[in-house]
Design a protein around this motif. Structure first.
Motif, PDB file in Angstrom:
ATOM      1  N   TYR A 160      56.908  75.412 124.902  1.00 44.81           N
ATOM      2  CA  TYR A 160      57.562  75.960 126.079  1.00 44.81           C
ATOM      3  C   TYR A 160      58.846  75.239 126.453  1.00 44.81           C
ATOM      4  O   TYR A 160      59.519  75.616 127.414  1.00 44.81           O
ATOM      5  CB  TYR A 160      56.641  75.977 127.315  1.00 44.81           C
ATOM      6  CG  TYR A 160      55.513  74.984 127.362  1.00 44.81           C
ATOM      7  CD1 TYR A 160      54.192  75.422 127.344  1.00 44.81           C
ATOM      8  CD2 TYR A 160      55.752  73.611 127.440  1.00 44.81           C
ATOM      9  CE1 TYR A 160      53.141  74.526 127.416  1.00 44.81           C
ATOM     10  CE2 TYR A 160      54.709  72.719 127.505  1.00 44.81           C
ATOM     11  CZ  TYR A 160      53.400  73.177 127.488  1.00 44.81           C
ATOM     12  OH  TYR A 160      52.355  72.281 127.557  1.00 44.81           O
ATOM     13  N   GLY A 161      59.220  74.189 125.740  1.00 44.25           N
ATOM     14  CA  GLY A 161      60.405  73.441 126.128  1.00 44.25           C
ATOM     15  C   GLY A 161      60.165  72.704 127.428  1.00 44.25           C
ATOM     16  O   GLY A 161      59.024  72.518 127.859  1.00 44.25           O
ATOM     17  N   ASN A 162      61.228  72.287 128.076  1.00 42.78           N
ATOM     18  CA  ASN A 162      61.100  71.557 129.335  1.00 42.78           C
ATOM     19  C   ASN A 162      60.783  72.509 130.482  1.00 42.78           C
ATOM     20  O   ASN A 162      61.435  73.540 130.648  1.00 42.78           O
ATOM     21  CB  ASN A 162      62.391  70.797 129.649  1.00 42.78           C
ATOM     22  CG  ASN A 162      62.651  69.687 128.652  1.00 42.78           C
ATOM     23  OD1 ASN A 162      61.749  68.940 128.302  1.00 42.78           O
ATOM     24  ND2 ASN A 162      63.877  69.591 128.180  1.00 42.78           N
ATOM     25  N   ILE A 163      59.767  72.159 131.263  1.00 48.27           N
ATOM     26  CA  ILE A 163      59.402  72.922 132.456  1.00 48.27           C
ATOM     27  C   ILE A 163      59.795  72.070 133.653  1.00 48.27           C
ATOM     28  O   ILE A 163      59.092  71.138 134.026  1.00 48.27           O
ATOM     29  CB  ILE A 163      57.896  73.250 132.466  1.00 48.27           C
ATOM     30  CG1 ILE A 163      57.542  74.091 131.227  1.00 48.27           C
ATOM     31  CG2 ILE A 163      57.512  73.980 133.736  1.00 48.27           C
ATOM     32  CD1 ILE A 163      56.060  74.431 131.124  1.00 48.27           C
ATOM     33  N   TYR A 164      60.926  72.375 134.236  1.00 45.81           N
ATOM     34  CA  TYR A 164      61.492  71.526 135.281  1.00 45.81           C
ATOM     35  C   TYR A 164      60.900  71.787 136.663  1.00 45.81           C
ATOM     36  O   TYR A 164      60.915  70.910 137.522  1.00 45.81           O
ATOM     37  CB  TYR A 164      63.006  71.735 135.360  1.00 45.81           C
ATOM     38  CG  TYR A 164      63.756  71.289 134.136  1.00 45.81           C
ATOM     39  CD1 TYR A 164      64.003  69.942 133.898  1.00 45.81           C
ATOM     40  CD2 TYR A 164      64.229  72.214 133.208  1.00 45.81           C
ATOM     41  CE1 TYR A 164      64.705  69.520 132.783  1.00 45.81           C
ATOM     42  CE2 TYR A 164      64.931  71.807 132.077  1.00 45.81           C
ATOM     43  CZ  TYR A 164      65.164  70.463 131.870  1.00 45.81           C
ATOM     44  OH  TYR A 164      65.851  70.055 130.752  1.00 45.81           O
ATOM     45  N   PHE A 165      60.415  73.004 136.882  1.00 45.78           N
ATOM     46  CA  PHE A 165      59.997  73.421 138.218  1.00 45.78           C
ATOM     47  C   PHE A 165      58.525  73.818 138.234  1.00 45.78           C
ATOM     48  O   PHE A 165      58.028  74.406 137.271  1.00 45.78           O
ATOM     49  CB  PHE A 165      60.828  74.622 138.691  1.00 45.78           C
ATOM     50  CG  PHE A 165      62.300  74.461 138.472  1.00 45.78           C
ATOM     51  CD1 PHE A 165      63.064  73.699 139.338  1.00 45.78           C
ATOM     52  CD2 PHE A 165      62.930  75.054 137.389  1.00 45.78           C
ATOM     53  CE1 PHE A 165      64.424  73.538 139.141  1.00 45.78           C
ATOM     54  CE2 PHE A 165      64.285  74.896 137.176  1.00 45.78           C
ATOM     55  CZ  PHE A 165      65.044  74.132 138.051  1.00 45.78           C
ATOM     56  N   VAL A 166      57.839  73.550 139.337  1.00 46.05           N
ATOM     57  CA  VAL A 166      56.459  73.995 139.476  1.00 46.05           C
ATOM     58  C   VAL A 166      56.405  75.520 139.497  1.00 46.05           C
ATOM     59  O   VAL A 166      55.476  76.120 138.959  1.00 46.05           O
ATOM     60  CB  VAL A 166      55.825  73.396 140.745  1.00 46.05           C
ATOM     61  CG1 VAL A 166      54.436  73.991 140.978  1.00 46.05           C
ATOM     62  CG2 VAL A 166      55.728  71.877 140.629  1.00 46.05           C
ATOM     63  N   ARG A 167      57.400  76.167 140.088  1.00 48.34           N
ATOM     64  CA  ARG A 167      57.442  77.628 140.080  1.00 48.34           C
ATOM     65  C   ARG A 167      57.489  78.160 138.641  1.00 48.34           C
ATOM     66  O   ARG A 167      56.855  79.158 138.312  1.00 48.34           O
ATOM     67  CB  ARG A 167      58.661  78.109 140.870  1.00 48.34           C
ATOM     68  CG  ARG A 167      58.849  79.629 140.942  1.00 48.34           C
ATOM     69  CD  ARG A 167      57.831  80.292 141.836  1.00 48.34           C
ATOM     70  NE  ARG A 167      57.806  79.739 143.174  1.00 48.34           N
ATOM     71  CZ  ARG A 167      58.655  80.066 144.172  1.00 48.34           C
ATOM     72  NH1 ARG A 167      59.622  80.964 143.952  1.00 48.34           N
ATOM     73  NH2 ARG A 167      58.530  79.517 145.371  1.00 48.34           N
ATOM     74  N   GLN A 168      58.229  77.479 137.805  1.00 49.41           N
ATOM     75  CA  GLN A 168      58.309  77.832 136.383  1.00 49.41           C
ATOM     76  C   GLN A 168      56.935  77.700 135.729  1.00 49.41           C
ATOM     77  O   GLN A 168      56.516  78.563 134.942  1.00 49.41           O
ATOM     78  CB  GLN A 168      59.329  76.901 135.719  1.00 49.41           C
ATOM     79  CG  GLN A 168      59.761  77.265 134.315  1.00 49.41           C
ATOM     80  CD  GLN A 168      60.675  76.183 133.735  1.00 49.41           C
ATOM     81  OE1 GLN A 168      61.205  75.334 134.465  1.00 49.41           O
ATOM     82  NE2 GLN A 168      60.842  76.204 132.433  1.00 49.41           N
TER      83      GLN A 168
END
Length: 380
Positions: free
Chosen positions: A102-110
């Motif tokens: 998934y690559g980098n997940i920067y946000f909790v919404r993401q």
């Protein structure tokens, strides 16, 4: 003051009297080396060596993922790359970085959006962004550096990815997640949040379609609580270990100085993580952010850029973690254990490719899409 008054003062009770040494700056922090800060972390629950550990989050989480694997933890890889392919090439295409591609997940919404997609089994539509004659998955644009020939290929590979993410969420025992950013970009109509702004790696920014959003504490807590409820509906025993990335913002979309914007974002993320850990027994918080940014004598956590965390700093962070969670029952000196577990590739420089096609050396030691934003600072 009379003798009787002095006696009363001495005998007066205070809620701080008798508190553990770790709760006072003088005894737990002052004058101590960063490797000797007292009482920094006490685990809330065990992570058994046989437990399936899933990893996700911002670019700093890549360090944690590497160390856990090297230390003998059973880190999930639900989306392995093709056999007989060079490992570095696989990493360049997002394989083996986290428990799925998934690559980098920067946000909790993401993170919440991804869980909703994976557990529903329905691949999101209209997520193919274009750059030139190539197509990219807007929700993980960096995993295929050269993109795809058609939008249909984006959708087919995303369907495979979503199936892999479902197995991560349903089969893991512990999810280690690093909160990275508060500043994001969303689709105005659908509310879909992207890991990068349109026009950074692929796509094109249209102010009538996309808008900037800076998440606050309440939103982050609500999103993670919703994520927790959703995932535990199919995996009731899942536990969560939260960290906050200490890496400053590469750029801000606010009008603030980037340092001021960074301070705000990290404060929001730390407050949200603390709120979640205090409310739920199955959510723990590991203070990697505090260890990296501490004022301990001689602590120089970043290189000359002020953003890239030094490998030796990551080693110190993981020493604290391993002092509480040591796979295989190994004991002894935590810092030595962390040094032994340090992956050889942790200090390798990486190169990010910006929208223009020019290579921009970012020396992140991990791949971080946000660092590409630095390329735009040189534009007129």
């Amino acid at each position: 003051m009379s003798t009787d008054a002095q006696s009363v003062t001495v005998r007066a009770r205070s809620p701080y009297r008798g508190r553990p040494g770790r709760t006072f700056w003088k005894t737990s922090i002052a004058g101590r080396d960063v490797t000797d800060l007292q009482g920094m972390y006490t685990k809330k629950f065990e992570i058994d060596p046989s437990s399936s550990v899933a990893t996700a989050g911002s670019c700093f989480a890549q360090h944690i993922s590497r160390y856990l694997r090297a230390a003998g933890y059973n880190v999930m890889d639900a989306e392995p790359g093709p056999a007989n392919v060079d490992p570095e090439l696989l990493r360049d295409h997002g394989y083996g970085v986290y428990s799925a591609r998934y690559g980098n997940i920067y946000f909790v919404r993401q993170l919440l959006q991804l869980a909703q997609e994976a557990l529903s089994g329905t691949v999101r539509e209209d997520i193919a962004w274009r750059r030139g004659d190539r197509w990219f998955d807007a929700l993980r644009p960096a995993v295929e550096p050269e993109g795809f020939a058609t939008a249909a290929q984006v959708e087919r590979q995303r369907a495979e990815h979503v199936a892999a993410v479902r197995s991560v969420l349903t089969d893991s025992d512990v999810l280690v997640f690093t909160l990275g950013l508060t500043e994001g970009w969303e689709d105005i109509e659908s509310g879909l949040v992207y890991p990068t702004a349109p026009g950074t790696i692929a796509g094109d920014y249209d102010p009538d379609r996309y808008r900037f959003h800076n998440f606050d504490v309440a939103e982050i807590v609500q999103d993670f609580t919703e994520f927790r409820t959703l995932v535990q509906s199919v995996n009731p025993g899942l536990k969560f270990l939260l960290t906050v990335s200490p890496v400053p913002l590469a750029a801000t979309a606010t009008d603030d100085n980037v340092l001021v914007a960074t301070t705000y974002s990290k404060a929001v993320l730390r407050a949200a993580a603390g709120k979640l850990a205090s409310e739920f027994d199955d959510i723990d918080y590991f203070p990697s952010y505090e260890i990296v940014t501490s004022h301990a004598p001689g602590n120089e956590p970043f290189d000359q850029t002020g953003r890239n965390v030094r490998p030796e700093t990551v080693e110190k962070v993981m020493a604290y973690f391993l002092s509480e969670h040591v796979a295989g029952g190994r004991g002894g000196d935590a810092e030595a254990s962390a040094a032994a577990a340090a992956p050889a590739s942790v200090s390798d420089p990486v190169v990010a490719k910006a929208q223009s096609g020019d290579y921009v050396a970012v020396d992140e030691r991990v791949f971080c899409e946000e660092a590409i934003l630095e390329a735009f600072a040189d534009e007129d």
